[in-house]
Enzyme design. Structure first.
Site, short mmCIF file in Angstrom:
data_model
loop_
_atom_site.label_atom_id
_atom_site.label_comp_id
_atom_site.label_asym_id
_atom_site.label_seq_id
_atom_site.Cartn_x
_atom_site.Cartn_y
_atom_site.Cartn_z
N HIS A 1 17.18 -24.35 -16.44
CA HIS A 1 16.54 -23.63 -17.55
C HIS A 1 17.43 -22.45 -17.93
CE1 HIS A 1 12.09 -24.78 -16.47
NE2 HIS A 1 12.44 -25.41 -17.57
N CYS B 1 10.36 -16.80 -14.25
CA CYS B 1 9.61 -18.07 -14.30
C CYS B 1 8.11 -17.83 -14.19
CB CYS B 1 10.03 -18.99 -13.16
SG CYS B 1 11.73 -19.52 -13.22
N1 ARG Z 1 9.59 -26.34 -10.21
C1 ARG Z 1 9.64 -25.87 -11.56
C2 ARG Z 1 10.40 -26.87 -12.42
O1 ARG Z 1 11.36 -27.42 -11.96
C3 ARG Z 1 10.27 -24.52 -11.64
C4 ARG Z 1 10.20 -23.91 -12.99
C5 ARG Z 1 10.89 -22.60 -13.08
N2 ARG Z 1 10.61 -21.96 -14.29
C6 ARG Z 1 11.50 -21.34 -15.08
N3 ARG Z 1 11.05 -20.65 -16.10
N4 ARG Z 1 12.80 -21.45 -14.89
O2 ARG Z 1 10.05 -27.14 -13.55
#
Ligand code: ARG
Length: 288
Positions: free
Chosen positions: A179, A273
């Site tokens: 991300h 996150c």
């Molecule tokens: N386990 C989640 C995923 O892989 C973590 C998300 C993390 N969120 C973020 N905004 N980077 O989707």
């Protein structure tokens, strides 16, 4: 080189502004599947500890004058704690997410209903793959948008149309940093901190041109998701393990506030996150 006088002036100019955040307590947090390289379902997570760490983050925001709304978590949706992925809210427009992986797909409508009940104006659901503020970050009057692992280029266009804001597409190339918010931290309308190796050559060139004064994070900062932080104009809430970045921020007049979210890191997330921001109205919309 930046002079001492410039640094002092920068420090004096930093002003926090009160923010509105949406968070989801990790009451149902676990690592039961793996959709990014951080997640190992065989490694135990301590949910009680995750809740304590999350409560510390929430309390820290509140102590700094920020408002936090809490969305109730739902059993079977362990990643709901990562509220940043739920959507994007800027002024009188909002869009709920459409998740890439089936494991998280149900979160989109859950968050959409919560947004609707809380009266968010101009709300639509994304039709393209769109993981909200995980991949869309507001910097001044422009959105920076990640692609390559989660949100799609078509989503960038859809967001640009709905919010009437320019969107700059940036390609991510390292699966650990799936991300945009794992490698880029907006600091103010014209400055960011970021980790160049996570971007394609084109992405690096665009960022170098847009943000000549950016803080360039180290490998060590990136490896603890140190860039996954939140800045309120003066305070920067980030992983307490991101020591290089904290020092660099302090040298630029910011106040780093370290938070330990080690349990949530096991799912590949940190401070940002866990935090969806309700951004206020922008001053200048793109001309129609
Ligand atoms: N386990 C989640 C995923 O892989 C973590 C998300 C993390 N969120 C973020 N905004 N980077 O989707």
């Amino acid at each position: 080189m930046t002079s001492v006088a410039t640094l002092q002036a920068e420090f004096a100019a930093r002003r926090p502004s009160s923010r509105r955040f949406v968070m989801c307590r990790p009451d149902h947090f676990e690592v039961s599947y793996s959709i990014n390289p951080w997640m190992n379902p065989d490694e135990p997570v301590d949910r009680a500890r995750a809740i304590d760490q999350w409560e510390t983050l929430r309390a820290t925001y509140q102590e700094h004058g920020h408002k936090v709304d809490v969305v109730p978590g739902i059993p079977g949706l362990p990643d709901m704690v990562f509220a940043a992925n739920a959507g994007l809210i800027v002024g009188d427009r909002a869009m709920s997410a459409r998740f890439t992986h089936p494991e998280r797909a149900a979160e989109g409508p859950v968050y959409h209903r919560w947004f609707a009940r809380h009266g968010l104006a101009g709300l639509v659901g994304a039709t393209e793959l769109n993981e909200g503020e995980g991949d869309f970050l507001l910097v001044g009057d422009r959105l920076l948008a990640g692609m390559g692992f989660r949100s799609s280029r078509a989503a960038h266009e859809e967001v640009s149309r709905h919010f009437e804001l320019p969107v700059v597409s940036l390609e991510l190339v390292d699966p650990r940093f799936y991300h945009l918010d794992t490698v880029l931290l907006p600091l103010d309308a014209t400055t960011v901190a970021y980790y160049p190796p996570a971007f394609s050559a084109d992405g690096r060139a665009v960022l170098a041109e847009l943000y000549p004064d950016a803080i360039v994070a180290t490998d060590a900062d990136a490896a603890v998701l140190g860039l996954n932080g939140v800045c309120d104009g003066a305070n920067v809430f980030l992983s307490s393990r991101a020591t290089d970045l904290s020092e660099a921020l302090r040298a630029r007049g910011y106040n780093p506030v370290g938070i330990d979210l080690s349990e949530l890191l096991k799912a590949g997330g940190s401070v940002k996150c866990c935090t969806l921001e309700i951004h206020g109205a922008r001053t200048s919309r793109r001309a129609p």
